[in-house]
Structures are given as C-alpha cells and as structure tokens.
Write a protein that holds these residues in place. Structure first.
Motif, PDB file in Angstrom:
ATOM      1  N   LEU A   1     -22.953 -42.771 -34.066  1.00  0.00           N
ATOM      2  CA  LEU A   1     -21.603 -42.254 -34.328  1.00  0.00           C
ATOM      3  C   LEU A   1     -21.537 -40.770 -34.035  1.00  0.00           C
ATOM      4  CD1 LEU A   1     -18.778 -42.956 -36.385  1.00  0.00           C
ATOM      5  CD2 LEU A   1     -19.743 -40.742 -36.947  1.00  0.00           C
ATOM      6  N   THR A   2     -20.483 -40.396 -33.339  1.00  0.00           N
ATOM      7  CA  THR A   2     -20.256 -38.981 -33.109  1.00  0.00           C
ATOM      8  C   THR A   2     -18.763 -38.748 -32.863  1.00  0.00           C
ATOM      9  OG1 THR A   2     -20.960 -37.055 -31.856  1.00  0.00           O
ATOM     10  CG2 THR A   2     -20.750 -39.092 -30.620  1.00  0.00           C
ATOM     11  N   GLY A   3     -18.383 -37.512 -32.645  1.00  0.00           N
ATOM     12  CA  GLY A   3     -16.958 -37.273 -32.423  1.00  0.00           C
ATOM     13  C   GLY A   3     -16.664 -35.839 -32.059  1.00  0.00           C
ATOM     14  N   ASP A   4     -15.385 -35.595 -31.844  1.00  0.00           N
ATOM     15  CA  ASP A   4     -14.927 -34.247 -31.501  1.00  0.00           C
ATOM     16  C   ASP A   4     -13.610 -33.959 -32.201  1.00  0.00           C
ATOM     17  OD1 ASP A   4     -16.773 -33.549 -29.107  1.00  0.00           O
ATOM     18  OD2 ASP A   4     -16.006 -35.550 -28.643  1.00  0.00           O
ATOM     19  N   ARG A   5     -13.418 -32.693 -32.545  1.00  0.00           N
ATOM     20  CA  ARG A   5     -12.102 -32.279 -33.016  1.00  0.00           C
ATOM     21  C   ARG A   5     -11.183 -32.155 -31.805  1.00  0.00           C
ATOM     22  NH1 ARG A   5     -13.784 -26.942 -36.456  1.00  0.00           N
ATOM     23  NH2 ARG A   5     -15.450 -27.941 -37.620  1.00  0.00           N
TER      24      ARG A   5
ATOM     25  N   ILE B   1     -12.293 -39.492 -32.643  1.00  0.00           N
ATOM     26  CA  ILE B   1     -11.450 -38.327 -32.362  1.00  0.00           C
ATOM     27  C   ILE B   1     -11.037 -37.793 -33.732  1.00  0.00           C
ATOM     28  CG2 ILE B   1      -9.346 -37.478 -31.255  1.00  0.00           C
ATOM     29  CD1 ILE B   1      -9.685 -39.604 -29.129  1.00  0.00           C
ATOM     30  N   ALA B   2     -11.657 -36.665 -34.109  1.00  0.00           N
ATOM     31  CA  ALA B   2     -11.588 -36.195 -35.501  1.00  0.00           C
ATOM     32  C   ALA B   2     -10.342 -35.338 -35.729  1.00  0.00           C
ATOM     33  CB  ALA B   2     -12.868 -35.442 -35.845  1.00  0.00           C
ATOM     34  N   ASP B   3      -9.187 -36.004 -35.720  1.00  0.00           N
ATOM     35  CA  ASP B   3      -7.931 -35.261 -35.885  1.00  0.00           C
ATOM     36  C   ASP B   3      -7.773 -34.717 -37.310  1.00  0.00           C
ATOM     37  OD1 ASP B   3      -7.597 -37.872 -36.786  1.00  0.00           O
ATOM     38  OD2 ASP B   3      -5.480 -37.971 -36.219  1.00  0.00           O
TER      39      ASP B   3
ATOM     40  N   SER C   1     -16.709 -34.247 -45.497  1.00  0.00           N
ATOM     41  CA  SER C   1     -15.948 -35.304 -44.840  1.00  0.00           C
ATOM     42  C   SER C   1     -16.686 -35.802 -43.591  1.00  0.00           C
ATOM     43  CB  SER C   1     -14.525 -34.801 -44.567  1.00  0.00           C
ATOM     44  OG  SER C   1     -14.143 -34.975 -43.261  1.00  0.00           O
ATOM     45  N   GLN C   2     -17.403 -34.907 -42.945  1.00  0.00           N
ATOM     46  CA  GLN C   2     -18.206 -35.350 -41.793  1.00  0.00           C
ATOM     47  C   GLN C   2     -19.355 -36.267 -42.223  1.00  0.00           C
ATOM     48  OE1 GLN C   2     -18.500 -32.568 -38.651  1.00  0.00           O
ATOM     49  NE2 GLN C   2     -20.426 -33.344 -37.884  1.00  0.00           N
ATOM     50  N   SER C   3     -19.896 -36.012 -43.408  1.00  0.00           N
ATOM     51  CA  SER C   3     -20.929 -36.920 -43.927  1.00  0.00           C
ATOM     52  C   SER C   3     -20.326 -38.298 -44.139  1.00  0.00           C
ATOM     53  CB  SER C   3     -21.449 -36.448 -45.286  1.00  0.00           C
ATOM     54  OG  SER C   3     -21.864 -35.137 -45.198  1.00  0.00           O
TER      55      SER C   3
ATOM     56  N   PRO D   1     -25.398 -38.353 -31.974  1.00  0.00           N
ATOM     57  CA  PRO D   1     -25.663 -37.460 -30.844  1.00  0.00           C
ATOM     58  C   PRO D   1     -24.714 -36.265 -30.911  1.00  0.00           C
ATOM     59  CG  PRO D   1     -24.986 -39.669 -30.121  1.00  0.00           C
ATOM     60  CD  PRO D   1     -24.657 -39.547 -31.564  1.00  0.00           C
ATOM     61  N   VAL D   2     -25.275 -35.100 -31.108  1.00  0.00           N
ATOM     62  CA  VAL D   2     -24.449 -33.905 -31.299  1.00  0.00           C
ATOM     63  C   VAL D   2     -25.052 -32.693 -30.605  1.00  0.00           C
ATOM     64  CG1 VAL D   2     -23.388 -34.524 -33.513  1.00  0.00           C
ATOM     65  CG2 VAL D   2     -25.669 -33.499 -33.484  1.00  0.00           C
ATOM     66  N   GLY D   3     -24.286 -31.632 -30.559  1.00  0.00           N
ATOM     67  CA  GLY D   3     -24.808 -30.357 -30.079  1.00  0.00           C
ATOM     68  C   GLY D   3     -25.662 -29.725 -31.173  1.00  0.00           C
TER      69      GLY D   3
ATOM     70  N   ASP E   1     -25.569 -27.013 -32.779  1.00  0.00           N
ATOM     71  CA  ASP E   1     -24.898 -26.375 -33.911  1.00  0.00           C
ATOM     72  C   ASP E   1     -24.559 -27.368 -35.030  1.00  0.00           C
ATOM     73  OD1 ASP E   1     -23.061 -27.528 -32.062  1.00  0.00           O
ATOM     74  OD2 ASP E   1     -21.428 -26.578 -33.168  1.00  0.00           O
ATOM     75  N   GLN E   2     -24.513 -28.655 -34.699  1.00  0.00           N
ATOM     76  CA  GLN E   2     -24.121 -29.653 -35.699  1.00  0.00           C
ATOM     77  C   GLN E   2     -25.307 -30.180 -36.507  1.00  0.00           C
ATOM     78  OE1 GLN E   2     -20.709 -31.013 -36.155  1.00  0.00           O
ATOM     79  NE2 GLN E   2     -20.413 -29.043 -35.163  1.00  0.00           N
ATOM     80  N   LEU E   3     -26.528 -29.845 -36.088  1.00  0.00           N
ATOM     81  CA  LEU E   3     -27.700 -30.410 -36.771  1.00  0.00           C
ATOM     82  C   LEU E   3     -27.753 -30.108 -38.276  1.00  0.00           C
ATOM     83  CD1 LEU E   3     -30.504 -30.079 -34.059  1.00  0.00           C
ATOM     84  CD2 LEU E   3     -29.227 -32.122 -34.722  1.00  0.00           C
TER      85      LEU E   3
HETATM   86  N1  TRP Z   1     -17.660 -31.455 -36.205  1.00  0.00           N
HETATM   87  C1  TRP Z   1     -17.660 -32.096 -34.928  1.00  0.00           C
HETATM   88  C2  TRP Z   1     -17.202 -31.064 -33.894  1.00  0.00           C
HETATM   89  O1  TRP Z   1     -16.557 -30.094 -34.236  1.00  0.00           O
HETATM   90  C3  TRP Z   1     -16.751 -33.287 -34.850  1.00  0.00           C
HETATM   91  C4  TRP Z   1     -17.132 -34.422 -35.755  1.00  0.00           C
HETATM   92  C5  TRP Z   1     -16.359 -34.938 -36.736  1.00  0.00           C
HETATM   93  C6  TRP Z   1     -18.356 -35.182 -35.735  1.00  0.00           C
HETATM   94  N2  TRP Z   1     -16.996 -35.965 -37.348  1.00  0.00           N
HETATM   95  C7  TRP Z   1     -18.207 -36.151 -36.776  1.00  0.00           C
HETATM   96  C8  TRP Z   1     -19.540 -35.133 -34.992  1.00  0.00           C
HETATM   97  C9  TRP Z   1     -19.236 -37.051 -37.058  1.00  0.00           C
HETATM   98  C10 TRP Z   1     -20.561 -36.046 -35.288  1.00  0.00           C
HETATM   99  C11 TRP Z   1     -20.412 -37.001 -36.323  1.00  0.00           C
HETATM  100  O2  TRP Z   1     -17.454 -31.243 -32.730  1.00  0.00           O
END
Ligand code: TRP
Length: 343
Positions: A10-14, A44-46, A146-148, A160-162, A164-166
């Motif tokens: 699971l991953t996402g972007d704002r 898509i983390a709106d 909320s991301q947790s 899978p993240v950049g 900075d997200q670790l």
């Molecule tokens: N914080 C992430 C970003 O700014 C976006 C994001 C939201 C995310 N929920 C997530 C990433 C869950 C990984 C898992 O890019």
C-alpha cells in the motif's frame, strides 16, 4: 498465485499538483514493478492533502484526476493495482481516531518528516531546531497517525515510499505494536517501508529536492518542449564559463540526471572526463540529456494520450469500492478487539 496469497503493498500520494520525475524515481517505478508480484493498493490521499490545503480545495480536487492520469501514464495498470480515493473510505478515519489515543503529542513532534514539513510550511526554515509552533492545525500534527491507519487498515506488508516517508512507517509499526499489546491480540502486522531506489534526484536548480512550490521539477505530463526548457534551465557548474574551461561534475544537475537516465554508462564516463578536462560545452551535454529524457518520456506520453478521460472516474470509483471492503473488514476487527460494541 491468486490475490489472497500475495503480499499486500500500500502506498499513495497527496493530490496537490501533477507528479514529477522525483515521484517517478522515489516511488512510481517500484509500484509498476510490484503490481505483478503483490496485491497492490495505491491511495490518492485527498483527506491527507486537506491537512495543509483545506483552504485550497480547488487545487486538491483538480489534482485527483491529474494524479490518476499520471499513474496510468507511467504504467500503473488499474487492472492490476487497486487505485482508490482516501476520503471515500470513512473507516480509515475511524481507525485513526483510536490510533490518536495511542500516541503522544511529543512523539508526533519528533517524527522528522512531520517536523521538517511543519517548519517548511508554517514557519521559516531557519528556525528548524526550535519548538514546534503551537498555532499549526492539529490535524497536520496528527497526519502521521492517519497515515498509519491507511497502511494498517489494508494489512499492508510493504509500503513503497520515498526516503522521507520512512520515519512514518517506523511510527506505523509502533502504533501497530502498541495496539496489539493493549488488546492482547495480533490485529496488526509489521509493515516494511521499501525504497524504489537509493537515488534521490535534486530539483533542476541543484539546491533542493524537487518541489512543486520551488518550480524546480520536471512534471510527468511535460511535453517535449517543456522538457527541453527545463533542461536548459538546469544548474550546471557556474565556473564553467567557456567551453574550453574545465568543468565540475559534482553537483552538476545535467550529469546527475544523465547518471540516472542515460543507459550507455561507458559513453557517459567519457563525457564526464571530457567535461572535467575542458572542451565540452554545457549546451552539448544538455542536448544529450534532452534527447535522453524525450526518449524516456515517449511511452509515458503515449499512454497518457490513450487515456479515455470519461473512464477515469469509473476507474477510481470501482477501485474505491474494492478498497473500502478490504479496509472496513480490518477496521471492524480492530474495533472488536478494542471491546467496542458493534451493531
Ligand atoms: N504522505 C504521503 C505523501 O505525502 C502520502 C500517503 C498517504 C501515503 N497515505 C499513505 C504513503 C500511505 C504511503 C502509505 O506522499
């Protein structure tokens, strides 16, 4: 292997603007790879975007379909990856409420990612080491919670993240373990943050990481002309005034980008030597980079052209339906384990 046997990603972007090369390298390439091996969810983390854009909602709503198009253009396939909208899954926010009770303000203030963003967004960056200001939105400080919930309600094995997200993934694992401890049940499992590559590409200014606000990005929806314009603006070696002057490779963005995108490493090494010696002009190297990027972008541009705009909403809607079912089940289990009465 059927979907139930696969590990979950699971991953996402704002959605706060078009995605750029930094996203591609930091996360998107990896997502395309793992959609064949993992049960993949992309959010898509709106809602999370509202943590700093509640007064700029137009930008968020415009960006949702833009980001979805970016995903599809780089090869994220909605038939393999479930792409969904965070705000349409209220169970995630519900779980987040309980998680908020399991952490402290000071723990949240110590998450480096959150700290850095607070100083960047709400104060001036030169006060990094001072206390977190008290007049920031409460929801911004708690977005990591909320991301947790995003990650844990999908039982994700990997995120899978950049880079900075670790720290947020590390925090997620703490929440999971605290939750399991207080309930005495194994509700949540550990999630591993995986980097798509160890490379980070700076913005074209060579000063900071790519950022929409700094205008130092190359967006994934760039035309060939835009690519060319951006490369021409790229930071090189300010002391390399004449073609015959010896030039510096280190910190020179044109070479940093070539390092990543140019396939013929032997030729690249020769170019570097030549540049260092003197006699190789910036424009010549920039032209090579422009051609390289245009070739790299060509399949991305082609997929984007083939997207049926009318279908975008239905892709998102059906992905969200699938995702909601998965998340709701997990959140129900979590509530049960907390001893809440479920009707
Ligand atoms: N914080 C992430 C970003 O700014 C976006 C994001 C939201 C995310 N929920 C997530 C990433 C869950 C990984 C898992 O890019």
């Amino acid at each position: 292997m059927n979907n139930n046997q696969k590990l979950v990603s699971l991953t996402g972007d704002r959605p706060t603007g078009p995605l750029h090369i930094g996203h591609l390298i930091g996360s998107l390439i990896k997502r395309v790879e793992i959609q064949d091996t993992h049960r993949s969810f992309v959010m898509i983390a709106d809602s999370q975007a509202y943590s700093d854009h509640i007064r700029n909602r137009d930008k968020v709503s415009k960006s949702i379909l833009q980001v979805l198009s970016d995903y599809i253009s780089v090869g994220i396939d909605p038939n393999k990856t479930t792409i969904f909208l965070q705000s349409a899954i209220p169970e995630i926010q519900e779980l987040s409420f309980y998680f908020n009770q399991l952490t402290t303000v000071s723990r949240l203030e110590r998450i480096p990612t959150v700290r850095k963003e607070i100083f960047e967004k709400f104060t001036s960056p030169d006060v990094y080491n001072s206390d977190i200001p008290r007049n920031i939105p409460a929801g911004f400080l708690t977005y990591a919670v909320s991301q947790s919930a995003d990650i844990l309600s999908f039982n994700a094995d990997i995120a899978p993240v950049g880079k900075d997200q670790l720290p947020i993934i590390e925090f997620t694992n703490e929440i999971a373990s605290t939750f399991n401890k207080i309930t005495g049940k194994d509700v949540f499992k550990k999630c591993e943050g995986v980097l798509s590559s160890n490379e980070t590409l700076m913005g074209i200014d060579g000063k900071s990481k790519m950022s929409k606000t700094l205008c130092n990005t190359i967006d994934l929806n760039s035309s060939n002309d835009e690519i060319s314009k951006k490369v021409k603006q790229m930071y090189t070696d300010p002391k390399h005034l004449r073609i015959s002057d010896p030039g510096e490779i280190y910190g020179n963005m044109v070479f940093s980008y070539l390092d990543f995108f140019y396939k013929d490493k032997v030729h690249l090494q020769e170019l570097k030597e030549h540049y260092k010696r003197g006699g190789l002009g910036d424009m010549t190297v920039k032209k090579i980079l422009i051609e390289t990027l245009i070739e790299y972008f060509s399949p991305i541009q082609k997929r984007r052209k083939d997207i049926d705009q009318d279908k975008l909403i239905s892709i998102l809607k059906s992905g969200t339906e699938v995702a909601r079912e998965v998340a709701a089940k997990k959140v129900k289990e979590a509530k049960e384990s907390l001893g809440l009465i479920l009707f």
